[in-house]
Design a protein around this motif. Sequence first.
Motif, PDB file in Angstrom:
ATOM      1  N   VAL A   1       0.847  -1.168   0.000  1.00 50.09           N
ATOM      2  CA  VAL A   1       0.000   0.000   0.000  1.00 50.09           C
ATOM      3  C   VAL A   1       0.898   1.239   0.000  1.00 50.09           C
ATOM      4  CG1 VAL A   1      -0.244   0.155   2.522  1.00 50.09           C
ATOM      5  CG2 VAL A   1      -2.084   0.936   1.069  1.00 50.09           C
ATOM      6  N   VAL A   2       0.391   2.364  -0.481  1.00 52.71           N
ATOM      7  CA  VAL A   2       1.147   3.617  -0.480  1.00 52.71           C
ATOM      8  C   VAL A   2       1.211   4.196   0.935  1.00 52.71           C
ATOM      9  CG1 VAL A   2       0.595   4.168  -2.886  1.00 52.71           C
ATOM     10  CG2 VAL A   2      -0.874   5.041  -1.057  1.00 52.71           C
ATOM     11  N   TRP A   3       2.193   5.076   1.198  1.00 50.05           N
ATOM     12  CA  TRP A   3       2.285   5.712   2.503  1.00 50.05           C
ATOM     13  C   TRP A   3       1.167   6.727   2.669  1.00 50.05           C
ATOM     14  CZ3 TRP A   3       2.826  10.339   5.065  1.00 50.05           C
ATOM     15  CH2 TRP A   3       3.283  10.275   6.388  1.00 50.05           C
ATOM     16  N   SER A   4       0.916   7.497   1.638  1.00 50.82           N
ATOM     17  CA  SER A   4      -0.169   8.475   1.669  1.00 50.82           C
ATOM     18  C   SER A   4      -0.808   8.580   0.294  1.00 50.82           C
ATOM     19  CB  SER A   4       0.325   9.851   2.124  1.00 50.82           C
ATOM     20  OG  SER A   4       1.264  10.371   1.208  1.00 50.82           O
ATOM     21  N   THR A   5      -1.985   9.128   0.294  1.00 53.52           N
ATOM     22  CA  THR A   5      -2.718   9.258  -0.961  1.00 53.52           C
ATOM     23  C   THR A   5      -2.474  10.634  -1.574  1.00 53.52           C
ATOM     24  OG1 THR A   5      -4.708  10.151   0.075  1.00 53.52           O
ATOM     25  CG2 THR A   5      -4.521   7.744  -0.066  1.00 53.52           C
ATOM     26  N   SER A   6      -2.977  10.806  -2.764  1.00 56.47           N
ATOM     27  CA  SER A   6      -2.815  12.086  -3.453  1.00 56.47           C
ATOM     28  C   SER A   6      -4.098  12.909  -3.434  1.00 56.47           C
ATOM     29  CB  SER A   6      -2.379  11.843  -4.902  1.00 56.47           C
ATOM     30  OG  SER A   6      -3.347  11.068  -5.576  1.00 56.47           O
ATOM     31  N   THR A   7      -5.022  12.549  -2.560  1.00 57.89           N
ATOM     32  CA  THR A   7      -6.263  13.323  -2.488  1.00 57.89           C
ATOM     33  C   THR A   7      -5.958  14.795  -2.235  1.00 57.89           C
ATOM     34  OG1 THR A   7      -8.420  13.532  -1.429  1.00 57.89           O
ATOM     35  CG2 THR A   7      -6.615  12.869  -0.016  1.00 57.89           C
ATOM     36  N   ASP A  50      -8.497  11.332   7.085  1.00 56.13           N
ATOM     37  CA  ASP A  50      -9.929  11.370   7.405  1.00 56.13           C
ATOM     38  C   ASP A  50     -10.545  12.696   6.971  1.00 56.13           C
ATOM     39  OD1 ASP A  50      -9.988   8.838   8.465  1.00 56.13           O
ATOM     40  OD2 ASP A  50     -10.133   9.481  10.560  1.00 56.13           O
ATOM     41  N   ALA A  51      -9.776  13.782   7.091  1.00 54.68           N
ATOM     42  CA  ALA A  51     -10.273  15.100   6.691  1.00 54.68           C
ATOM     43  C   ALA A  51     -10.635  15.130   5.213  1.00 54.68           C
ATOM     44  CB  ALA A  51      -9.229  16.177   7.001  1.00 54.68           C
ATOM     45  N   GLY A  52      -9.977  14.305   4.427  1.00 55.81           N
ATOM     46  CA  GLY A  52     -10.268  14.231   3.000  1.00 55.81           C
ATOM     47  C   GLY A  52     -11.193  13.098   2.631  1.00 55.81           C
ATOM     48  N   LYS A  56      -9.422   4.040   4.880  1.00 56.17           N
ATOM     49  CA  LYS A  56      -8.232   3.575   5.592  1.00 56.17           C
ATOM     50  C   LYS A  56      -7.487   2.477   4.843  1.00 56.17           C
ATOM     51  CE  LYS A  56      -9.350   4.964  10.261  1.00 56.17           C
ATOM     52  NZ  LYS A  56      -9.509   4.545  11.649  1.00 56.17           N
ATOM     53  N   SER A  57      -8.150   1.778   3.965  1.00 58.58           N
ATOM     54  CA  SER A  57      -7.494   0.714   3.211  1.00 58.58           C
ATOM     55  C   SER A  57      -6.591   1.252   2.105  1.00 58.58           C
ATOM     56  CB  SER A  57      -8.527  -0.233   2.603  1.00 58.58           C
ATOM     57  OG  SER A  57      -9.332   0.453   1.654  1.00 58.58           O
ATOM     58  N   ALA A  58      -6.586   2.575   1.906  1.00 56.99           N
ATOM     59  CA  ALA A  58      -5.857   3.173   0.793  1.00 56.99           C
ATOM     60  C   ALA A  58      -4.441   3.644   1.147  1.00 56.99           C
ATOM     61  CB  ALA A  58      -6.648   4.358   0.236  1.00 56.99           C
ATOM     62  N   TYR A  59      -4.050   3.625   2.437  1.00 55.78           N
ATOM     63  CA  TYR A  59      -2.732   4.133   2.826  1.00 55.78           C
ATOM     64  C   TYR A  59      -2.225   3.392   4.065  1.00 55.78           C
ATOM     65  CZ  TYR A  59      -5.473   6.819   6.197  1.00 55.78           C
ATOM     66  OH  TYR A  59      -6.314   7.181   7.212  1.00 55.78           O
ATOM     67  N   ALA A  60      -0.902   3.407   4.251  1.00 52.60           N
ATOM     68  CA  ALA A  60      -0.233   2.574   5.254  1.00 52.60           C
ATOM     69  C   ALA A  60      -0.725   2.785   6.687  1.00 52.60           C
ATOM     70  CB  ALA A  60       1.278   2.799   5.187  1.00 52.60           C
ATOM     71  N   ALA A  61      -0.776   4.021   7.162  1.00 52.86           N
ATOM     72  CA  ALA A  61      -1.213   4.264   8.545  1.00 52.86           C
ATOM     73  C   ALA A  61      -2.666   3.865   8.733  1.00 52.86           C
ATOM     74  CB  ALA A  61      -1.001   5.721   8.928  1.00 52.86           C
ATOM     75  N   GLY A  62      -3.480   4.056   7.709  1.00 52.30           N
ATOM     76  CA  GLY A  62      -4.886   3.651   7.779  1.00 52.30           C
ATOM     77  C   GLY A  62      -5.034   2.151   7.892  1.00 52.30           C
ATOM     78  N   VAL A  63      -4.239   1.414   7.123  1.00 49.93           N
ATOM     79  CA  VAL A  63      -4.261  -0.056   7.187  1.00 49.93           C
ATOM     80  C   VAL A  63      -3.876  -0.509   8.590  1.00 49.93           C
ATOM     81  CG1 VAL A  63      -3.101  -2.151   6.361  1.00 49.93           C
ATOM     82  CG2 VAL A  63      -3.866  -0.412   4.728  1.00 49.93           C
ATOM     83  N   PHE A  76      -0.995   0.275  15.369  1.00 53.51           N
ATOM     84  CA  PHE A  76      -0.518   1.491  14.711  1.00 53.51           C
ATOM     85  C   PHE A  76       0.679   1.170  13.831  1.00 53.51           C
ATOM     86  CE2 PHE A  76       1.582   1.243  18.837  1.00 53.51           C
ATOM     87  CZ  PHE A  76       2.902   1.562  18.575  1.00 53.51           C
ATOM     88  N   LEU A  77       1.063   2.138  13.005  1.00 49.85           N
ATOM     89  CA  LEU A  77       2.229   2.017  12.131  1.00 49.85           C
ATOM     90  C   LEU A  77       3.449   2.455  12.930  1.00 49.85           C
ATOM     91  CD1 LEU A  77       2.925   1.373   9.129  1.00 49.85           C
ATOM     92  CD2 LEU A  77       2.724   3.824   8.688  1.00 49.85           C
ATOM     93  N   PRO A  78       4.470   1.603  13.054  1.00 49.03           N
ATOM     94  CA  PRO A  78       5.618   1.951  13.900  1.00 49.03           C
ATOM     95  C   PRO A  78       6.435   3.114  13.334  1.00 49.03           C
ATOM     96  CG  PRO A  78       6.046  -0.072  12.698  1.00 49.03           C
ATOM     97  CD  PRO A  78       4.620   0.296  12.432  1.00 49.03           C
ATOM     98  N   SER A  79       7.085   3.844  14.239  1.00 48.05           N
ATOM     99  CA  SER A  79       7.998   4.913  13.837  1.00 48.05           C
ATOM    100  C   SER A  79       9.256   4.301  13.224  1.00 48.05           C
ATOM    101  CB  SER A  79       8.385   5.763  15.052  1.00 48.05           C
ATOM    102  OG  SER A  79       9.234   5.016  15.917  1.00 48.05           O
ATOM    103  N   ARG A  80      10.136   5.148  12.705  1.00 47.10           N
ATOM    104  CA  ARG A  80      11.399   4.670  12.118  1.00 47.10           C
ATOM    105  C   ARG A  80      12.192   3.841  13.126  1.00 47.10           C
ATOM    106  NH1 ARG A  80      16.235   8.734  11.431  1.00 47.10           N
ATOM    107  NH2 ARG A  80      16.127   8.357  13.659  1.00 47.10           N
ATOM    108  N   ASP A  81      12.360   4.357  14.340  1.00 42.95           N
ATOM    109  CA  ASP A  81      13.169   3.653  15.336  1.00 42.95           C
ATOM    110  C   ASP A  81      12.463   2.410  15.874  1.00 42.95           C
ATOM    111  OD1 ASP A  81      14.985   5.649  14.859  1.00 42.95           O
ATOM    112  OD2 ASP A  81      14.813   6.587  16.839  1.00 42.95           O
ATOM    113  N   GLU A  82      11.142   2.445  15.979  1.00 49.81           N
ATOM    114  CA  GLU A  82      10.390   1.260  16.405  1.00 49.81           C
ATOM    115  C   GLU A  82      10.518   0.152  15.362  1.00 49.81           C
ATOM    116  OE1 GLU A  82       6.984   3.721  18.934  1.00 49.81           O
ATOM    117  OE2 GLU A  82       6.609   3.172  16.837  1.00 49.81           O
TER     118      GLU A  82
END
Length: 140
Positions: A1-7, A50-52, A56-63, A76-82
Amino acid sequence: VVWSTSTAHCGMLANTNCQFEFVTTSSEALNSLMMGTGRAATAAIVASHDAGGVSKSAYAAGVADAYTTATASDWFLPSRDELSQMYERRDSVGGSFAADFYWSSSEDDEGSAWVQYFGNGGQGSSNKGGTLYVRPVRAF
């Protein structure tokens, strides 16, 4: 899945495209790299999408945020260090990991987010519109 959408309605402003702008602010993004920051970063990414009205199935944090099991729904989606710690402890974490790239919830700059390669442990960043693996977590 993509990290974020282009909405066009994602992010801090009504016309922000989250693939080319920070989801929150650049200073908040810099503070979302460390252990213990993945949950808050995921919440910020989800709120922006959500504002757009983005599914949630369309981007990584939403998944990651929408993931549930029979006993838990606080993923949740882990941070870089996590994510780095997950790689370091991958044999004791459980489950299997593909020798491939996984998204973190940490932005690198306006157009990219941090990733972890589970083949050799390397970290780098990738274009937010790229399709990579997602590994939801519950706590650190």
